[in-house]
Design a protein around this motif. Structure first.
Motif, mmCIF file in Angstrom:
data_model
loop_
_atom_site.group_PDB
_atom_site.id
_atom_site.type_symbol
_atom_site.label_atom_id
_atom_site.label_comp_id
_atom_site.label_asym_id
_atom_site.label_seq_id
_atom_site.Cartn_x
_atom_site.Cartn_y
_atom_site.Cartn_z
ATOM 1 N N ASN A 101 -5.391 -9.944 10.679
ATOM 2 C CA ASN A 101 -6.401 -10.177 9.644
ATOM 3 C C ASN A 101 -7.740 -10.624 10.198
ATOM 4 O O ASN A 101 -8.742 -10.570 9.505
ATOM 5 N N HIS A 127 -1.205 -1.542 7.000
ATOM 6 C CA HIS A 127 -0.399 -2.718 6.716
ATOM 7 C C HIS A 127 -0.668 -3.172 5.270
ATOM 8 O O HIS A 127 0.269 -3.475 4.519
ATOM 9 N N GLU A 128 -1.960 -3.181 4.902
ATOM 10 C CA GLU A 128 -2.313 -3.589 3.532
ATOM 11 C C GLU A 128 -1.754 -2.610 2.506
ATOM 12 O O GLU A 128 -1.267 -3.004 1.454
ATOM 13 N N GLU A 129 -1.843 -1.317 2.878
ATOM 14 C CA GLU A 129 -1.308 -0.294 1.962
ATOM 15 C C GLU A 129 0.184 -0.498 1.749
ATOM 16 O O GLU A 129 0.683 -0.415 0.630
ATOM 17 N N LEU A 166 1.869 -3.261 2.095
ATOM 18 C CA LEU A 166 2.099 -4.468 1.289
ATOM 19 C C LEU A 166 1.828 -4.203 -0.186
ATOM 20 O O LEU A 166 2.608 -4.598 -1.061
ATOM 21 N N SER A 167 0.686 -3.504 -0.429
ATOM 22 C CA SER A 167 0.350 -3.283 -1.854
ATOM 23 C C SER A 167 1.352 -2.321 -2.492
ATOM 24 O O SER A 167 1.713 -2.489 -3.659
ATOM 25 N N ARG A 201 -4.408 -2.304 10.238
ATOM 26 C CA ARG A 201 -4.532 -3.303 9.178
ATOM 27 C C ARG A 201 -4.556 -2.635 7.804
ATOM 28 O O ARG A 201 -3.885 -3.084 6.880
ATOM 29 N N SER A 202 -5.320 -1.516 7.712
ATOM 30 C CA SER A 202 -5.390 -0.888 6.385
ATOM 31 C C SER A 202 -4.023 -0.317 6.001
ATOM 32 O O SER A 202 -3.601 -0.404 4.851
#
Ligand code: ADP
Length: 440
Positions: free
Chosen positions: A186, A208-210, A212-213, A205-206
């Motif tokens: 992060n 990873h965020e995808e 998670l979301s 990271r993106s």
């Protein structure tokens, strides 16, 4: 990675030492050769008198550390400072002597039998036709290298240890920013990672965020599905129990049966929509990529929903166009047109109007549904494409909505690269437009 860096470092070191040693040996040897022959040339000049003849007595010069040989024109040895001249064989065939007879001087290096020594010979033809040869012994390159081998081995060993230590620290220093990036994805901007790794880190990271979301979305979706299933199931079970236990009076049975049927229909609609979404979640299939005439599909949908529009007291208007082919598959096209037209009827007012059009625009296809219905407040417009989001839950349920229609439409538009836009004014009406560039 550390192991690889260590290995490569060690290999480079050993390789460099070997190459350097060999190159240095070749350079030194060639310098030595030039130097020795030039010394021998000087010595031979000293031995020859000014008038070009041999010195009075060669034996006077035995202390010069060189071997002196005098050869007469037929190759016979007249004098040799090391051996008895009479016992020596004819020297005419020796390369340096032969060359001296032919062109005035000759030189040759011969390796001794043990290979440990090289003898450098330099021969000059004198004015009286005889040849004077001087020779000097030096250690051969091979013997120099063999004698230097233990020292060289020690150096290689020492350098390998130094290189391994350097490689160890270097590898740790190279890897540390990558480690710190892995520890905290992060804050990659703040940590000092390599410039070249920043796009890679951002991508991770993106993603990873995808992930998670998507996981959050799935969790919310499961919770919502359970909740949405529970309500009609509880109603069905409750009404059925009343009938079963005889609590329901004769006149209520019809009403309870109607409620059971309606709840069952709601469940079926819900399950159908969930299945559609999960099929879309799986991504493309060949059927979805077929070319479809959107105008024909929209015209057919308008016909299909005209009965429910009549029931709601809503007038329907349709304007199609020719050649409105887009790549999305008939089933998906029906889904998009049906959900948007149905919503325009469902959330309309008595006596309201719905305008459906398919047209060519800017080299693409535009599908537009406008209604004169209740409209959607600005604060809801962003969210109505979320799964199970409804502005007025009870109204949607009352009218048979599942809260999934626009989520399905949005998903299809994302898959087929359609751009969806919504414009709405409370109490005035709503326009939903989808544009597919280049007719897809
Ligand atoms: P539903 O099955 O409830 O219709 P949708 O996903 O199709 O679910 O729509 C979500 C919500 O958006 C609806 O519940 C409704 O509140 C609102 N909505 C959709 N279309 C219109 C429209 N044409 N006019 C007013 N409100 C609309």
């Amino acid at each position: 990675m550390k192991k690889k860096i260590n290995r490569q470092f060690t290999l480079i070191t050993v390789f460099s030492i070997i190459i350097t040693t060999l190159v240095m040996a070749v350079i030194f040897y060639s310098r030595l050769k030039t130097q020795v022959f030039s010394d021998l040339d000087i010595i031979s000049s000293l031995l020859i008198r000014q008038d070009g003849n041999i010195a009075e007595s060669l034996t006077d010069h035995n202390d010069m550390g060189v071997r002196i040989t005098l050869v007469e024109e037929n190759g016979g040895v007249l004098y040799d400072s090391l051996m008895d001249a009479d016992s020596m064989e004819n020297h005419f065939g020796r390369p340096e002597i032969k060359a001296a007879f032919e062109k005035g001087y000759g030189q040759e290096i011969r390796t001794s039998d043990t290979l440990s020594k090289n003898v450098f010979y330099y021969a000059v033809r004198m004015e009286d036709g005889k040849v004077l040869r001087v020779g000097k012994e030096y250690a051969s390159v091979l013997s120099v290298m063999i004698s230097a081998f233990p020292a060289m081995l020690g150096t290689v060993f020492l350098l390998i240890i130094i290189c391994m230590a350097a490689a160890h620290y270097l590898a740790a220093a190279i890897i540390e920013p990558i480690d710190s990036m892995a520890r905290d994805l992060n804050h990659i901007e703040e940590s000092e990672i390599y410039e070249e790794l920043v796009p890679f880190a951002r991508k991770i990271r993106s993603q990873h965020e995808e992930i998670l979301s998507a996981a959050n979305m799935r969790r919310d979706f499961t919770a919502n599905v359970s909740h949405e299933l529970k309500t009609p199931l509880a109603a069905i079970s409750g009404y059925a129990e009343l009938i079963e236990t005889g609590v329901a009076k004769e006149k209520d049975v019809k009403h309870f049966s109607t409620e059971i049927r309606r709840s069952t229909e709601r469940l079926l609609n819900l399950i159908n929509d969930i299945l559609k979404l999960s099929k879309l979640d799986a991504g493309y299939n060949n059927e979805m990529m077929e070319m479809t005439d959107l105008s024909a599909v929209a015209g057919h949908t308008v016909e299909m929903v005209s009965v429910s529009a009549d029931k709601m007291g809503v007038s329907l208007f349709f304007q199609g166009c020719e050649a409105a082919e887009i790549r999305m598959g008939k089933e998906l096209a029906e889904e998009v047109t049906y959900n948007l037209i149905e919503n325009a009827i469902r959330y309309n007012k008595k006596g309201g109007k719905v305008f459906v059009s398919v047209s060519e625009k800017d080299n693409g296809i535009l599908f537009k549904v406008s209604d004169t219905g209740i409209g959607i407040g600005a604060e809801h417009q962003e969210r109505i494409f979320e799964r199970f989001y409804r502005v007025d839950k009870s109204r949607s349920k009352e009218l048979g909505g599942t809260g999934l229609g626009l989520a399905i439409v949005k998903h299809i538009c994302d898959l087929t690269e359609g751009k969806i836009e919504i414009e709405s004014d409370l109490e005035k009406g709503t326009t939903v437009a989808v544009f597919w560039n280049g007719g897809h």
